[in-house]
Design a protein around this motif. Structure first.
Motif, PDB file in Angstrom:
ATOM      1  N   HIS A  23     -10.723 -41.236 -26.724  1.00  0.00           N
ATOM      2  CA  HIS A  23     -10.483 -42.648 -27.012  1.00  0.00           C
ATOM      3  C   HIS A  23     -11.810 -43.401 -27.057  1.00  0.00           C
ATOM      4  O   HIS A  23     -12.804 -42.964 -26.474  1.00  0.00           O
ATOM      5  CB  HIS A  23      -9.590 -43.260 -25.926  1.00  0.00           C
ATOM      6  N   ARG A  24     -11.794 -44.522 -27.732  1.00  0.00           N
ATOM      7  CA  ARG A  24     -12.993 -45.361 -27.823  1.00  0.00           C
ATOM      8  C   ARG A  24     -12.948 -46.442 -26.759  1.00  0.00           C
ATOM      9  O   ARG A  24     -11.881 -46.988 -26.467  1.00  0.00           O
ATOM     10  CB  ARG A  24     -13.069 -46.032 -29.189  1.00  0.00           C
ATOM     11  N   PRO A  25     -14.105 -46.817 -26.219  1.00  0.00           N
ATOM     12  CA  PRO A  25     -14.119 -47.890 -25.214  1.00  0.00           C
ATOM     13  C   PRO A  25     -13.976 -49.262 -25.867  1.00  0.00           C
ATOM     14  O   PRO A  25     -14.314 -49.441 -27.036  1.00  0.00           O
ATOM     15  CB  PRO A  25     -15.487 -47.742 -24.559  1.00  0.00           C
ATOM     16  N   ASN A  26     -13.497 -50.214 -25.074  1.00  0.00           N
ATOM     17  CA  ASN A  26     -13.455 -51.597 -25.549  1.00  0.00           C
ATOM     18  C   ASN A  26     -14.846 -52.209 -25.368  1.00  0.00           C
ATOM     19  O   ASN A  26     -15.796 -51.512 -24.995  1.00  0.00           O
ATOM     20  CB  ASN A  26     -12.376 -52.400 -24.806  1.00  0.00           C
ATOM     21  N   GLY A  27     -14.983 -53.485 -25.585  1.00  0.00           N
ATOM     22  CA  GLY A  27     -16.272 -54.161 -25.484  1.00  0.00           C
ATOM     23  C   GLY A  27     -16.879 -54.155 -24.096  1.00  0.00           C
ATOM     24  O   GLY A  27     -18.078 -54.329 -23.929  1.00  0.00           O
ATOM     25  N   GLU A  28     -16.043 -53.933 -23.076  1.00  0.00           N
ATOM     26  CA  GLU A  28     -16.526 -53.890 -21.688  1.00  0.00           C
ATOM     27  C   GLU A  28     -16.779 -52.455 -21.215  1.00  0.00           C
ATOM     28  O   GLU A  28     -17.146 -52.243 -20.061  1.00  0.00           O
ATOM     29  CB  GLU A  28     -15.519 -54.572 -20.768  1.00  0.00           C
ATOM     30  N   TYR A  30     -14.448 -49.965 -21.092  1.00  0.00           N
ATOM     31  CA  TYR A  30     -13.261 -49.318 -20.531  1.00  0.00           C
ATOM     32  C   TYR A  30     -12.408 -48.715 -21.640  1.00  0.00           C
ATOM     33  O   TYR A  30     -12.424 -49.186 -22.773  1.00  0.00           O
ATOM     34  CB  TYR A  30     -12.424 -50.309 -19.727  1.00  0.00           C
ATOM     35  N   PHE A  31     -11.637 -47.714 -21.290  1.00  0.00           N
ATOM     36  CA  PHE A  31     -10.826 -46.987 -22.252  1.00  0.00           C
ATOM     37  C   PHE A  31      -9.350 -47.319 -22.054  1.00  0.00           C
ATOM     38  O   PHE A  31      -8.851 -47.309 -20.930  1.00  0.00           O
ATOM     39  CB  PHE A  31     -11.042 -45.481 -22.089  1.00  0.00           C
ATOM     40  N   TYR A  32      -8.659 -47.614 -23.170  1.00  0.00           N
ATOM     41  CA  TYR A  32      -7.244 -47.964 -23.148  1.00  0.00           C
ATOM     42  C   TYR A  32      -6.413 -46.881 -23.792  1.00  0.00           C
ATOM     43  O   TYR A  32      -6.905 -46.104 -24.599  1.00  0.00           O
ATOM     44  CB  TYR A  32      -7.005 -49.253 -23.948  1.00  0.00           C
ATOM     45  N   ARG A  39       0.223 -50.926 -23.164  1.00  0.00           N
ATOM     46  CA  ARG A  39      -1.212 -50.662 -23.292  1.00  0.00           C
ATOM     47  C   ARG A  39      -1.857 -50.960 -21.944  1.00  0.00           C
ATOM     48  O   ARG A  39      -1.643 -52.027 -21.362  1.00  0.00           O
ATOM     49  CB  ARG A  39      -1.803 -51.575 -24.370  1.00  0.00           C
ATOM     50  N   LEU A  41      -5.400 -49.653 -19.126  1.00  0.00           N
ATOM     51  CA  LEU A  41      -6.619 -48.891 -18.936  1.00  0.00           C
ATOM     52  C   LEU A  41      -6.273 -47.468 -18.495  1.00  0.00           C
ATOM     53  O   LEU A  41      -5.412 -47.277 -17.631  1.00  0.00           O
ATOM     54  CB  LEU A  41      -7.487 -49.566 -17.872  1.00  0.00           C
ATOM     55  N   LYS A  67     -17.513 -45.939 -16.048  1.00  0.00           N
ATOM     56  CA  LYS A  67     -16.262 -46.466 -16.587  1.00  0.00           C
ATOM     57  C   LYS A  67     -15.485 -45.435 -17.394  1.00  0.00           C
ATOM     58  O   LYS A  67     -14.276 -45.537 -17.521  1.00  0.00           O
ATOM     59  CB  LYS A  67     -16.538 -47.698 -17.449  1.00  0.00           C
TER      60      LYS A  67
END
Length: 92
Positions: A23-28, A30-32, A39, A41, A67
């Motif tokens: 999975h790709r991380p969000n802007g912070e 973390y992975f969702y 949805r 983390l 993270k």
């Protein structure tokens, strides 16, 4: 049509961290993932699967500081001592 994405990770031998690769991380950072129509983390899902539910006003933190790590042994609960109304607004 709904496509389920498999959760994949690699284990770092020196740190024993389980690093998310699927999975790709969000802007912070973390992975969702989506599970059971929700949805959340990935590290929170892993914590709940291994240790049970997360109490109100608590967060799941990474003892290793990474993270991307989802090793259940590296995840622990942290009580968020901020104003509960601030915390509630942050999680929306």
């Amino acid at each position: 049509m709904s496509v389920k994405k498999e959760l994949r990770y690699e284990i770092e031998t020196k740190t024993s961290c389980w690093i998310v690769k699927s999975h790709r991380p969000n802007g912070e950072g973390y992975f969702y993932m989506f599970r059971e129509g929700e949805r959340d983390l990935i590290h929170r899902w892993i914590y709940c699967d291994e240790h049970g539910s997360i109490p109100k006003f608590h967060e799941v933190r990474h003892a290793c500081g990474k993270k991307a790590c989802i090793n259940p042994e590296h995840l622990y609960l942290y009580e968020n001592k901020r104003n509960p109304s601030f915390y509630r607004n942050k999680r929306k």
